[in-house]
Enzyme design. Structure first.
Site, PDB file in Angstrom:
ATOM      1  CE  LYS A 121      47.467  46.639  39.897  1.00 45.04           C
ATOM      2  NZ  LYS A 121      48.813  46.166  40.218  1.00 45.04           N
ATOM      3  CG  ASP A 140      45.220  43.789  36.421  1.00 47.47           C
ATOM      4  OD1 ASP A 140      44.320  44.054  35.590  1.00 47.47           O
ATOM      5  OD2 ASP A 140      45.450  42.628  36.815  1.00 47.47           O
TER       6      ASP A 140
END
Ligand code: SF4
Length: 211
Positions: A121, A140
């Site tokens: 991420k 997310d």
């Protein structure tokens, strides 16, 4: 509507709704974005931006982060939460940057995720927003929730959600798509109280009025 057709329609709709969507973490260099992204785990962008305003004045290079004592960095980032593990990640990633990359975050997914303290991420955020490279989709909590509500993925695991999105969203839109879902997730499709009646993409959403 197939999943791919729905994805294409959602992309075009959100492009129109949020033409100004962008990364809400403040940064002026790839290194600053890397640090801010590590700090953003379980913390609001607003809080991170408050902390980094002085942090980025104090620490300007990867050498600065690699050389600071753990306790000192913990103190500097305390209010972002999980400060022990975040300080550890920042120091370790910075040490790897100094040792292997001349102090600069590298430009490939492979090299970024090889840094200690950096996951997919964080790597996606840096590649997409600091370097303008669409290597993946940042997943997310908002992106995961909206992807499930829009039936673009059935998965909970962020990496599986990302794989599903990469199959149906055009590569040139990967970075922006994540911003669009984050902006929509914050403003309209919140976790607890989604505003389906006021939602700009309700016609495209299989969950409209059902969550
Ligand atoms: S219609 Fe409701 S569930 Fe679907 S995206 Fe909009 S706010 Fe979210």
């Amino acid at each position: 509507m197939t999943r791919a057709e729905r994805a294409a329609a959602v992309v075009e709709a959100l492009r129109g709704v949020y033409p100004e969507a962008h990364c809400e973490l403040d940064f002026s260099t790839p290194l600053e974005l890397l640090v801010a992204t590590i700090l953003s785990a379980q913390c609001t962008d607003k809080r991170v931006n408050i902390v980094t305003r002085s942090l980025f004045q104090k620490y300007r290079t990867a050498e600065d982060y690699a050389g600071v004592a753990q306790e000192q960095l913990e103190e500097d980032i305390r209010t972002t939460g999980f400060f022990r593990s975040k300080a550890k990640s920042i120091r370790a990633a910075a040490a790897d940057l100094v040792a292997k990359h001349g102090g600069e975050p590298p430009r490939t997914m492979e090299e970024l995720v090889a840094l200690r303290g950096v996951g997919r991420k964080t790597a996606n955020v840096v590649l997409g927003n600091a370097y303008g490279l669409d290597e993946g989709v940042v997943v997310d909590t908002h992106v995961g929730r909206l992807s499930r509500r829009l039936r673009l993925s059935r998965h909970d695991d962020p990496e599986k959600v990302e794989r599903d999105l990469m199959r149906v969203v055009p590569r040139a839109d990967w970075t922006q798509f994540s911003h669009w879902l984050i902006w929509h997730g914050r403003r309209r499709c919140t976790a607890r109280w989604p505003d389906c009646p006021g939602c700009e993409i309700r016609e495209l959403c299989p969950s409209a009025g059902k969550v």
